[in-house]
Design a protein around this motif. Structure first.
Motif, PDB file in Angstrom:
ATOM      1  N   ARG A   1      23.046 -17.735   2.461  1.00 61.29           N
ATOM      2  CA  ARG A   1      23.181 -18.809   1.478  1.00 61.29           C
ATOM      3  C   ARG A   1      22.531 -20.122   1.910  1.00 61.29           C
ATOM      4  NH1 ARG A   1      29.438 -18.084  -0.506  1.00 61.29           N
ATOM      5  NH2 ARG A   1      29.062 -16.531  -2.124  1.00 61.29           N
ATOM      6  N   PRO A   2      22.689 -20.551   3.174  1.00 59.04           N
ATOM      7  CA  PRO A   2      22.068 -21.825   3.560  1.00 59.04           C
ATOM      8  C   PRO A   2      20.569 -21.862   3.326  1.00 59.04           C
ATOM      9  CG  PRO A   2      23.658 -21.142   5.209  1.00 59.04           C
ATOM     10  CD  PRO A   2      23.513 -19.995   4.269  1.00 59.04           C
ATOM     11  N   VAL A   3      19.900 -20.685   3.388  1.00 56.69           N
ATOM     12  CA  VAL A   3      18.460 -20.650   3.139  1.00 56.69           C
ATOM     13  C   VAL A   3      18.147 -21.215   1.763  1.00 56.69           C
ATOM     14  CG1 VAL A   3      16.463 -19.130   2.888  1.00 56.69           C
ATOM     15  CG2 VAL A   3      18.170 -18.653   4.642  1.00 56.69           C
TER      16      VAL A   3
ATOM     17  N   LEU B   1      10.302 -19.087  -0.970  1.00 52.70           N
ATOM     18  CA  LEU B   1       9.834 -18.000  -0.114  1.00 52.70           C
ATOM     19  C   LEU B   1      10.533 -16.696  -0.459  1.00 52.70           C
ATOM     20  CD1 LEU B   1       9.574 -19.769   3.341  1.00 52.70           C
ATOM     21  CD2 LEU B   1       7.703 -18.643   2.129  1.00 52.70           C
ATOM     22  N   TRP B   2      11.861 -16.743  -0.601  1.00 54.86           N
ATOM     23  CA  TRP B   2      12.584 -15.509  -0.872  1.00 54.86           C
ATOM     24  C   TRP B   2      12.352 -15.003  -2.280  1.00 54.86           C
ATOM     25  CZ3 TRP B   2      14.084 -11.644   1.674  1.00 54.86           C
ATOM     26  CH2 TRP B   2      14.354 -11.778   3.031  1.00 54.86           C
TER      27      TRP B   2
ATOM     28  N   VAL C   1      15.921  -1.382  -2.657  1.00 58.93           N
ATOM     29  CA  VAL C   1      15.903  -2.553  -1.769  1.00 58.93           C
ATOM     30  C   VAL C   1      15.526  -3.801  -2.552  1.00 58.93           C
ATOM     31  CG1 VAL C   1      14.777  -3.596   0.238  1.00 58.93           C
ATOM     32  CG2 VAL C   1      15.399  -1.166   0.265  1.00 58.93           C
ATOM     33  N   ARG C   2      14.542  -3.678  -3.455  1.00 54.56           N
ATOM     34  CA  ARG C   2      14.124  -4.828  -4.255  1.00 54.56           C
ATOM     35  C   ARG C   2      15.272  -5.329  -5.138  1.00 54.56           C
ATOM     36  NH1 ARG C   2       8.995  -6.161  -5.371  1.00 54.56           N
ATOM     37  NH2 ARG C   2       8.184  -4.027  -5.169  1.00 54.56           N
ATOM     38  N   ALA C   3      15.960  -4.392  -5.756  1.00 46.64           N
ATOM     39  CA  ALA C   3      17.069  -4.779  -6.633  1.00 46.64           C
ATOM     40  C   ALA C   3      18.188  -5.437  -5.840  1.00 46.64           C
ATOM     41  CB  ALA C   3      17.602  -3.560  -7.379  1.00 46.64           C
ATOM     42  N   ALA C   4      18.557  -4.811  -4.710  1.00 53.00           N
ATOM     43  CA  ALA C   4      19.640  -5.363  -3.905  1.00 53.00           C
ATOM     44  C   ALA C   4      19.270  -6.739  -3.357  1.00 53.00           C
ATOM     45  CB  ALA C   4      19.977  -4.413  -2.762  1.00 53.00           C
ATOM     46  N   THR C   5      18.028  -6.872  -2.871  1.00 53.89           N
ATOM     47  CA  THR C   5      17.593  -8.157  -2.322  1.00 53.89           C
ATOM     48  C   THR C   5      17.605  -9.234  -3.389  1.00 53.89           C
ATOM     49  OG1 THR C   5      16.177  -6.985  -0.753  1.00 53.89           O
ATOM     50  CG2 THR C   5      15.749  -9.320  -1.070  1.00 53.89           C
ATOM     51  N   SER C   6      17.126  -8.899  -4.594  1.00 53.41           N
ATOM     52  CA  SER C   6      17.089  -9.911  -5.667  1.00 53.41           C
ATOM     53  C   SER C   6      18.490 -10.377  -6.030  1.00 53.41           C
ATOM     54  CB  SER C   6      16.384  -9.342  -6.903  1.00 53.41           C
ATOM     55  OG  SER C   6      17.155  -8.332  -7.522  1.00 53.41           O
ATOM     56  N   ARG C   7      19.445  -9.456  -5.963  1.00 55.39           N
ATOM     57  CA  ARG C   7      20.823  -9.838  -6.291  1.00 55.39           C
ATOM     58  C   ARG C   7      21.401 -10.768  -5.236  1.00 55.39           C
ATOM     59  NH1 ARG C   7      21.847  -3.812  -8.553  1.00 55.39           N
ATOM     60  NH2 ARG C   7      21.944  -4.325 -10.780  1.00 55.39           N
ATOM     61  N   TYR C   8      21.096 -10.515  -3.983  1.00 52.51           N
ATOM     62  CA  TYR C   8      21.608 -11.390  -2.930  1.00 52.51           C
ATOM     63  C   TYR C   8      20.882 -12.732  -2.920  1.00 52.51           C
ATOM     64  CZ  TYR C   8      24.395  -7.532  -1.223  1.00 52.51           C
ATOM     65  OH  TYR C   8      25.324  -6.531  -1.123  1.00 52.51           O
ATOM     66  N   VAL C   9      19.589 -12.711  -3.250  1.00 52.16           N
ATOM     67  CA  VAL C   9      18.861 -13.979  -3.401  1.00 52.16           C
ATOM     68  C   VAL C   9      19.487 -14.795  -4.528  1.00 52.16           C
ATOM     69  CG1 VAL C   9      16.669 -15.006  -4.118  1.00 52.16           C
ATOM     70  CG2 VAL C   9      16.680 -13.163  -2.436  1.00 52.16           C
ATOM     71  N   ALA C  10      19.775 -14.126  -5.647  1.00 50.52           N
ATOM     72  CA  ALA C  10      20.398 -14.815  -6.785  1.00 50.52           C
ATOM     73  C   ALA C  10      21.768 -15.359  -6.409  1.00 50.52           C
ATOM     74  CB  ALA C  10      20.518 -13.859  -7.977  1.00 50.52           C
ATOM     75  N   GLU C  11      22.523 -14.570  -5.663  1.00 53.60           N
ATOM     76  CA  GLU C  11      23.845 -15.023  -5.232  1.00 53.60           C
ATOM     77  C   GLU C  11      23.738 -16.273  -4.367  1.00 53.60           C
ATOM     78  OE1 GLU C  11      26.404 -13.275  -1.813  1.00 53.60           O
ATOM     79  OE2 GLU C  11      26.920 -12.118  -3.608  1.00 53.60           O
ATOM     80  N   GLY C  12      22.785 -16.255  -3.436  1.00 53.81           N
ATOM     81  CA  GLY C  12      22.590 -17.419  -2.579  1.00 53.81           C
ATOM     82  C   GLY C  12      22.134 -18.638  -3.349  1.00 53.81           C
TER      83      GLY C  12
ATOM     84  N   GLY D   1      23.506 -23.962  -5.987  1.00 48.67           N
ATOM     85  CA  GLY D   1      23.355 -24.753  -7.212  1.00 48.67           C
ATOM     86  C   GLY D   1      22.036 -24.554  -7.911  1.00 48.67           C
ATOM     87  N   ARG D   2      21.315 -23.497  -7.583  1.00 45.57           N
ATOM     88  CA  ARG D   2      20.003 -23.244  -8.193  1.00 45.57           C
ATOM     89  C   ARG D   2      20.132 -22.122  -9.237  1.00 45.57           C
ATOM     90  NH1 ARG D   2      15.797 -25.437  -5.231  1.00 45.57           N
ATOM     91  NH2 ARG D   2      16.401 -26.351  -3.231  1.00 45.57           N
TER      92      ARG D   2
END
Length: 714
Positions: A182-184, A193-194, A207-218, A223-224
């Motif tokens: 999250r701090p990223v 970048l992410w 992997v793409r789907a899972a990564t996008s979900r965690y990027v979205a969560e972060g 607040g983005r």
């Protein structure tokens, strides 16, 4: 001289890299490569040597030289974070990062390292991939007069190590989530970048789907919200699996909806669900097809898009908005008219008409109709509130089950249940009058009504929902609208209403007893503006506050009286945000006495006694009952030209007498000041409003239209 630092965790495509390095050099840049893959391995020695680099360096390839505790933490981390844990103490990397103008991650597992370096060298441009890096260098070279940049000073090693330990210690153990801590996402560079990393070619779908979900969560955590939605959308654009693509786009839209914003492109999510629904329908999987189609309708007609905002995509071109929906093969199957085996029988001649009046919980506009027809010698009336039976309530709003039934050619379990529960009522009734064209209308029209006449009344709200699209109007004999502009909107949205089997249309005013509103007003009411009903964003009471402030510039005796309950902040984030802004505007005006809030009341006529001008500040209405009641009381009507319908063939201007409707707060203030300039002028305008209300909208007038609808010539 521009310095570029490339960071790689795995072997790049050397041909592409060599070509890019030559382009960097041609622009006068010095390029350095730091890598955790084996630079001196026999398989890559020649390729590395061929690169026209200003310098290269082997970064630590493991953590064997580090503490056992750190190695354990690394095992629980993703490779992206492990690369940083390996490299962060390297003096060459630190020195080059300090001097770099552009920091470049050559692969997804180098993104975290580049982000960490960019946090210590904030003047550097951080990029993922060679093409964005080349563009960044071009931009820097174009800035001929940019001041010389001082080399950044990286913090001491112990500070960096402590910061990394804190970051790693706080990371979840899940592999992908670790890489997208999250701090990223607090950093614009890290977020970009992410977001770019999740569209990298060659990434496995899961992997793409899972990564996008965690990027979205972060990003949500940081607040983005728009960035979170964009991350999911961009990942979905690289996925061909229809179900997964639809899921990600659905989640992207909901990221923004949950925050109360209108999604930037809900059409993509709707289109993805429709594509999935069509594929499943073509393969005979009706359950999943219905689920996807229901989701498409839910997203396309979500209340945050159409009800909890001051505008709606339907305002511009309603027919164009629903066109993609009706290009769907599954939706075409749902909307095909099934018709009825026999036509409805006329009203009986030798006995009273058996009339079933039914609704689900909301009977606000039925009281006078039920009272009058319940006592009519030509009518035998029964009343059915579907919400009072748990079985009827459950089937009345079962959208997915309705869709499965519509998609099937035979009899469904749902249809059998509707038959069992509703047939006794249909067999008794000559005519069914169904209030609100919502879920119960969809439910009732899944079965053939036999020779029972079916009348449905649509107010305004329903047009902004999915329910008319789930209703088989070929089984409805008469469709009643409360205003011509509502009729126009609904028919533009629902193709079946423009077909050969469309029901008969009627426009009937709401049943209102207005005679009790005509009461004497005190002279001081002349300066009181009134707004009846402020419980929805669409009422836009801030417009009324704007009008108030304009008239008070001429005379501070003017006040605004608000009647009705406040908006419920729990309705949606959009409602909560509007309410917060409204309360902020209202606070000083309430304190000064310029605004008076009376709250909800069961006695509107007594409150209207003190109101001299009745306002309609709404962005859209069906028929604004508060204005009609205010006019009957002798208050001067000032009606905003409802923006949703303004300029259309039917609107507020065609619903109300000439002069009542204004196009702006300035015009509203001008009309108020003119009609209330003297007590004589104000009372004269009020008397004209009362006369119109009582001769057009009062129950003795409207009652005849309802009798004609139900009884015809009998």
């Amino acid at each position: 001289m521009t310095e570029v630092l490339l960071v790689a965790s795995s072997r790049p495509q050397f041909g592409v890299l060599a070509d890019s390095v030559r382009k960097f050099n041609a622009q006068g840049a010095h390029v350095y490569l730091g890598a955790t893959f084996h630079l001196d391995a026999e398989a890559v020695t020649e390729d590395v040597a061929a690169l026209e680099l200003a310098g290269r360096h082997q970064l630590p390839r493991n953590l064997n030289h580090r503490s056992q505790a750190l190695r354990r933490r690394a095992q629980a981390s993703s490779r992206s974070v492990r690369v940083w844990m390996q490299a962060q103490r390297d003096s060459w990397l630190r020195d080059r990062a300090r001097r770099a103008d552009v920091l470049v991650a050559l692969d997804a597992n180098a993104v975290y390292t580049v982000w960490r370096l960019s946090e210590y060298n904030r003047d550097a441009a951080a990029r993922f991939g060679l093409a964005p890096a080349l563009k960044a260098v071009e931009t820097l070279q174009a800035q001929e007069n940019r001041p010389a940049r001082r080399a950044s000073v990286l913090p001491p090693l112990n500070v960096v190590a402590r910061d990394v330990r804190r970051s790693v210690d706080g990371l979840p153990t899940a592999l992908v989530r670790t890489a997208t801590a999250r701090p990223v996402m607090r950093s614009g560079i890290g977020a970009r970048l992410w977001r770019t990393a999740i569209t990298a070619p060659g990434m496995p779908v899961k992997v793409r789907a899972a990564t996008s979900r965690y990027v979205a969560e972060g990003m949500q955590w940081a607040g983005r919200t728009s960035g979170a939605a964009l991350a999911l959308t961009e990942a979905a654009s690289k996925i061909s699996d229809l179900a997964l693509k639809a899921e990600l786009l659905d989640e992207a839209v909901m990221q923004e909806i949950k925050k109360g914003s209108s999604p930037r492109d809900p059409g993509k999510a709707v289109a993805a669900q429709l594509s999935y629904a069509d594929a499943e329908f073509a393969d005979g999987r009706l359950e999943t097809a219905a689920e996807a189609l229901n989701r498409a309708l839910f997203l396309g007609f979500h209340r945050v898009l159409h009800i909890d905002q001051l505008s709606s995509p339907l305002a511009k071109d309603a027919a164009d908005y629903v066109a993609p929906l009706y290009r769907s093969k599954a939706m075409q199957a749902v909307s095909r008219p099934r018709g009825r085996r026999v036509p409805a029988s006329p009203a009986p001649a030798g006995r009273p008409l058996r009339l079933l009046v039914t609704t689900s919980a909301n009977d606000n506009f039925l009281h006078l109709i039920r009272e009058h027809l319940g006592n009519h010698r030509g009518v035998e009336l029964r009343y059915l509130d579907l919400a009072e039976s748990k079985h009827l309530k459950r089937i009345s709003w079962a959208a997915k089950r309705m869709l499965v039934d519509r998609l099937s050619d035979g009899t469904s379990d749902y249809q059998e249940e509707v038959e069992r529960l509703m047939r006794p009522h249909l067999d008794w009734a000559d005519t069914v009058f169904l209030e609100w064209a919502a879920g119960p209308a969809g439910m009732l029209t899944t079965i053939d009504p036999g020779d029972t006449r079916v009348i449905v009344r649509l107010h305004s709200y329903e047009a902004f929902t999915r329910w008319p699209h789930l209703t088989d109007f070929s089984r409805v004999d008469d469709l009643v609208f409360v205003a011509p502009h509502v009729r126009d909107l609904t028919t533009s949205l629902v193709p079946m209403l423009r077909g050969e089997q469309a029901p008969r249309f009627h426009v009937l005013d709401n049943a209102m007893d207005l005679s009790g509103f005509n009461r004497p007003k005190p002279a001081e009411a002349r300066f009181n503006l009134g707004l009846i009903g402020i419980s929805q964003v669409a009422k836009d009471p801030k417009w009324a506050v704007d009008v108030l402030e304009r008239v008070r510039k001429h005379d501070e005796r003017y006040r605004l009286i608000l009647v009705g309950g406040d908006m419920d902040p729990k309705t949606s984030r959009a409602t909560r945000e509007y309410l917060r802004e409204f309360e902020k505007e209202l606070a000083p005006l309430e304190e000064s006495g310029a605004v008076v809030r009376l709250g909800p009341t069961d006695d509107v006529p007594s409150k209207l006694v003190d109101i001299g001008t009745i306002l309609s500040s709404s962005v859209r209405e069906g028929c604004h009952v508060g204005v009609m009641e205010g006019a009957a009381s002798g208050a001067v009507p000032v009606v905003r030209d409802w923006p949703f319908y303004a300029g259309k063939p039917n609107s507020a201007r065609t619903l109300y007498p000439e002069g009542w409707v204004v196009g702006s707060p300035e015009e509203a203030a001008e009309r108020i000041l003119k009609t209330t300039a003297t007590e004589e002028a104000w009372r004269s305008a009020g008397e004209g409003a009362t006369e119109h209300a009582l001769t057009v909208w009062d129950w003795p007038v409207v009652r005849k239209h309802f009798e004609e609808l139900f009884l015809g010539d009998s």
